[in-house]
Structure formats: structure tokens, C-alpha cells
Design an enzyme around this catalytic site. Structure first.
Site, PDB file in Angstrom:
ATOM      1  N   ASP A  81      40.931  -7.816  47.476  1.00  0.00           N
ATOM      2  CA  ASP A  81      41.686  -9.105  46.735  1.00  0.00           C
ATOM      3  C   ASP A  81      43.288  -8.888  46.704  1.00  0.00           C
ATOM      4  O   ASP A  81      42.886  -7.053  46.099  1.00  0.00           O
ATOM      5  CB  ASP A  81      40.805  -9.069  45.079  1.00  0.00           C
ATOM      6  CG  ASP A  81      41.199  -9.585  44.027  1.00  0.00           C
ATOM      7  OD1 ASP A  81      42.028 -11.056  44.476  1.00  0.00           O
ATOM      8  OD2 ASP A  81      41.566  -9.582  43.144  1.00  0.00           O
ATOM      9  N   HIS A  82      44.142  -9.701  46.531  1.00  0.00           N
ATOM     10  CA  HIS A  82      45.591  -9.627  46.456  1.00  0.00           C
ATOM     11  C   HIS A  82      46.584  -8.237  47.663  1.00  0.00           C
ATOM     12  O   HIS A  82      47.085  -7.736  47.299  1.00  0.00           O
ATOM     13  CB  HIS A  82      46.135  -9.114  45.175  1.00  0.00           C
ATOM     14  CG  HIS A  82      46.323 -10.011  44.247  1.00  0.00           C
ATOM     15  ND1 HIS A  82      46.455 -11.660  44.149  1.00  0.00           N
ATOM     16  CD2 HIS A  82      45.500 -10.627  43.254  1.00  0.00           C
ATOM     17  CE1 HIS A  82      46.626 -11.892  43.103  1.00  0.00           C
ATOM     18  NE2 HIS A  82      45.549 -11.804  42.661  1.00  0.00           N
ATOM     19  N   ASP A 103      48.863 -12.023  49.705  1.00  0.00           N
ATOM     20  CA  ASP A 103      49.498 -12.075  48.786  1.00  0.00           C
ATOM     21  C   ASP A 103      49.916 -12.551  49.313  1.00  0.00           C
ATOM     22  O   ASP A 103      50.519 -11.248  48.915  1.00  0.00           O
ATOM     23  CB  ASP A 103      48.154 -11.586  47.471  1.00  0.00           C
ATOM     24  CG  ASP A 103      49.337 -12.439  46.535  1.00  0.00           C
ATOM     25  OD1 ASP A 103      49.981 -13.568  46.900  1.00  0.00           O
ATOM     26  OD2 ASP A 103      49.287 -12.375  45.014  1.00  0.00           O
ATOM     27  N   GLU A 133      47.172 -17.369  48.990  1.00  0.00           N
ATOM     28  CA  GLU A 133      47.713 -17.926  48.043  1.00  0.00           C
ATOM     29  C   GLU A 133      48.998 -18.713  48.353  1.00  0.00           C
ATOM     30  O   GLU A 133      50.056 -18.125  48.688  1.00  0.00           O
ATOM     31  CB  GLU A 133      48.163 -17.261  46.756  1.00  0.00           C
ATOM     32  CG  GLU A 133      48.551 -17.405  45.244  1.00  0.00           C
ATOM     33  CD  GLU A 133      48.661 -16.136  44.203  1.00  0.00           C
ATOM     34  OE1 GLU A 133      47.579 -15.958  44.237  1.00  0.00           O
ATOM     35  OE2 GLU A 133      49.574 -16.139  42.989  1.00  0.00           O
ATOM     36  N   HIS A 182      47.024 -14.348  35.158  1.00  0.00           N
ATOM     37  CA  HIS A 182      46.050 -12.624  35.484  1.00  0.00           C
ATOM     38  C   HIS A 182      45.925 -11.858  34.086  1.00  0.00           C
ATOM     39  O   HIS A 182      47.096 -11.582  33.332  1.00  0.00           O
ATOM     40  CB  HIS A 182      46.445 -11.329  36.607  1.00  0.00           C
ATOM     41  CG  HIS A 182      46.539 -12.527  37.958  1.00  0.00           C
ATOM     42  ND1 HIS A 182      47.370 -12.877  38.354  1.00  0.00           N
ATOM     43  CD2 HIS A 182      44.962 -12.840  38.200  1.00  0.00           C
ATOM     44  CE1 HIS A 182      46.379 -13.182  39.646  1.00  0.00           C
ATOM     45  NE2 HIS A 182      45.259 -12.944  39.984  1.00  0.00           N
ATOM     46  N   HIS A 210      41.864 -17.772  40.199  1.00  0.00           N
ATOM     47  CA  HIS A 210      42.002 -16.065  40.124  1.00  0.00           C
ATOM     48  C   HIS A 210      42.593 -16.635  37.686  1.00  0.00           C
ATOM     49  O   HIS A 210      42.771 -17.790  37.781  1.00  0.00           O
ATOM     50  CB  HIS A 210      43.100 -15.944  40.180  1.00  0.00           C
ATOM     51  CG  HIS A 210      43.726 -15.435  42.274  1.00  0.00           C
ATOM     52  ND1 HIS A 210      42.868 -14.167  42.508  1.00  0.00           N
ATOM     53  CD2 HIS A 210      42.732 -15.960  43.176  1.00  0.00           C
ATOM     54  CE1 HIS A 210      43.043 -13.706  43.723  1.00  0.00           C
ATOM     55  NE2 HIS A 210      43.434 -15.351  44.430  1.00  0.00           N
ATOM     56  N   ALA A 212      40.083 -15.747  35.688  1.00  0.00           N
ATOM     57  CA  ALA A 212      39.258 -16.907  34.925  1.00  0.00           C
ATOM     58  C   ALA A 212      38.775 -16.312  33.198  1.00  0.00           C
ATOM     59  O   ALA A 212      38.087 -16.903  32.974  1.00  0.00           O
ATOM     60  CB  ALA A 212      37.972 -17.391  35.931  1.00  0.00           C
ATOM     61  N   SER A 213      38.970 -15.255  33.434  1.00  0.00           N
ATOM     62  CA  SER A 213      38.613 -14.346  32.096  1.00  0.00           C
ATOM     63  C   SER A 213      39.387 -15.633  31.041  1.00  0.00           C
ATOM     64  O   SER A 213      40.788 -15.549  31.353  1.00  0.00           O
ATOM     65  CB  SER A 213      38.695 -12.728  31.679  1.00  0.00           C
ATOM     66  OG  SER A 213      38.114 -11.996  32.746  1.00  0.00           O
TER      67      SER A 213
END
Ligand SMILES: [Zn+2]
Length: 287
Positions: A81-82, A103, A133, A182, A210, A212-213
Site C-alpha cells: 500500500d502506498h 503512489d 493514485e 486517511h 482509500h 474507508a474507516s
């Protein structure tokens, strides 16, 4: 089974659901995600960041996750990720990751295309999928989420640029900025669904949400109906895991059995991952 990100996400795109992509940092979190995916019979993506690799070690993560994935009956992708450096992305590919993110969204469109193409060339030669992204996914604790939302439209993904980017860079999935961020949101995030529809109409490939929390489940479902096929969750998992640790410590502040602590944390996180899989609509999609 260990599966490429592209295979998992292409099916999701075709059948209009999303796959949960969950950030993991240690053994208990890895087990929580795989156990939840197996209970829900769902394909799943486990992802790690550069800081996680610094914390746990690349081979500790890749060997453990790819081993468990090979033995599982659900499709599992291991995703970086990233990624921001060529070297570490290549190391991930060499150590068995089936998907990587480059990214370069902080650069100009041309520079982003150039850096992404370099990764695509190597990754695709190895059968590894590439996410990139366009637009900037900001930090939930940054100024954007305190200010007037319209002020930061400039950070949103531009649909026409997205079409150019996807065509020229040859990526397999695209992370979009549509009002997501984020970390822990300080106010309820407001996603721009119109923008999402415009992007999907032009690019067609799986889109990634990205941050989603903290996004309301109904908004997540609507985002998925409008073209999101990968939902990244990190903060809600950290919260569940640390809630589990706190629960044991509150009951007995002297507790020193790491199996009791880690076990409860793992249980709490497994439940949250199962809820996210339900929202994604990927339950039973491993069958
Ligand atoms: Zn992200």
C-alpha cells in the site's frame, strides 16, 4: 489461494461488488483478516505499508502471509500500500506480493504517468498487479476536514486526467480522491458521488477508495454501486484491535499473558473485518 490483485478485482468489477483491503501489522491482525474472509467465504486483500515493513520486516510479512494464503480456500492478494520508492516496490514483488501500489500522486500528471509506467513494466512482467493514485487523498486530521469542503475540490481526481492516466500508464486499478481521507475523520465525510460516476464512466477499471474507516455504511454501499471495487480499511481495524487490548487491561491491569491480550484483540478485529466484508458485498464471492 494466493491470487493476483487484478484477478480478484476484475471479477468484482464485472459483478459490481467491492473487495475489502485490510491493513495488517502483526500475526494476530493477519490471522483476523484471513479468518474473517474464510468465515464469510470472501476474497480478500491484505495490505502493508512501508512503515509496517519497517516495523515487522519484509520477509516476516511476505513469508507468513503468502504461506497462509496458499493454504486458504479463499482468494487472497498481498498488496503493498502506498509504495513511493522504486526499490522497495521491486523488493515486494521479489518477495511474493501479488499487487503493488505506486503512489506518485504528489507529482504532476506527466511525472505520475512516468513513475507509474516504470513500475507497471516490471510488475506486469512478473504477473503482479499495479494500483496507482490520481488526485490527492488527504489526511482526515489535516485542514481540509475542518474547512469548507468545496475549497479542496482541487485535490479531487479529475475524470479526464484519470482517463489519460489509466490509458497511458496501463495500471490495473486506480485510487481516487472524492472527499475521502486517511485516518480518523473529525466530521462526517461527504463523498462526491457525481465525480465518482464521471471517473468510472471514462476509465472502466476497478476504482479504489482509500480511507474507508469512518465513512457511513450506506455511503460505502453507494460508492460501490458507482464503481468502487476495492475498499481500504486501516483505522477501524487499529481501533478494534486496541479496544480488545484495553478490555483485557481494564479487567486486569496486571495481565501479562500476551495470548489473552492478543487473542481478544484478534477476536475484536475479526468481527470488524466481517462487518466490512458484508458492506463490500463480497460475502460468498470466493465460491
Ligand atoms: Zn491510502
Amino acid at each position: 489461494m494466493l491470487t493476483s490483485g487484478k484477478e480478484i478485482l476484475t471479477k468484482a468489477n464485472r459483478q459490481n461488488y467491492a473487495v475489502g483491503a485490510f491493513n495488517v501489522n502483526n500475526m494476530e491482525q493477519i490471522q483476523a483478516v484471513i479468518s474473517a474472509a474464510e468465515q464469510k467465504m470472501a476474497p480478500v486483500i491484505l495490505q502493508v505499508t512501508e512503515s509496517t515493513i519497517k516495523y515487522a520486516g519484509l520477509f516476516c510479512l511476505s513469508d507468513f502471509i503468502t504461506n497462509l494464503a496458499e493454504k486458504s480456500f479463499v482468494p487472497i492478494a498481498l498488496h503493498f500500500d502506498h509504495g513511493t520508492t522504486y526499490d522497495l516496490i521491486i523488493q515486494c514483488i521479489r518477495s511474493g506480493f501479488t499487487s503493488v501500489m505506486i503512489d506518485a500522486s504528489m507529482f504532476s500528471l506527466d511525472e505520475n504517468i512516468k513513475k507509474t509506467k516504470e513500475i507497471v513494466k516490471v510488475a506486469h512482467a512478473c504477473g503482479v498487479s499495479v494500483e496507482a493514485e490520481l488526485g490527492r487523498v488527504s489526511e482526515a486530521e489535516g485542514p481540509y476536514f475542518n474547512e469548507n469542503e468545496s475549497e479542496d475540490d482541487a485535490m479531487f481526481t479529475d475524470p479526464t486526467e484519470a482517463e489519460t492516466f489509466v490509458n497511458e500508464a496501463g495500471i490495473d486499478s486506480l485510487g481516487v480522491s472524492i472527499g475521502n481521507a486517511h485516518g480518523k475523520y473529525r466530521k462526517v465525510p461527504c463523498l462526491n458521488f457525481e465525480r465518482l460516476r464521471e471517473i468510472k464512466a471514462l476509465v472502466k477499471i476497478p476504482l479504489v477508495l482509500h480511507g474507508a474507516s469512518g465513512i457511513a455504511p450506506d455511503d460505502l454501499r453507494l460508492a460501490i454501486r458507482n464503481g468502487i471495487n476495492k475498499v481500504n480499511t486501516d483505522t477501524d481495524l487499529k481501533q478494534a484491535f486496541s479496544d480488545g487490548l484495553r478490555e483485557i487491561f481494564l479487567a486486569n491491569s496486571e495481565e501479562c499473558d500476551v495470548r489473552k491480550l492478543g487473542g481478544r484483540a484478534r477476536e475484536k478485529m475479526t468481527e470488524v473485518v466481517k462487518e466490512k466484508i458484508n458492506i463490500c458485498g463480497s460475502t460468498k464471492m470466493a465460491l
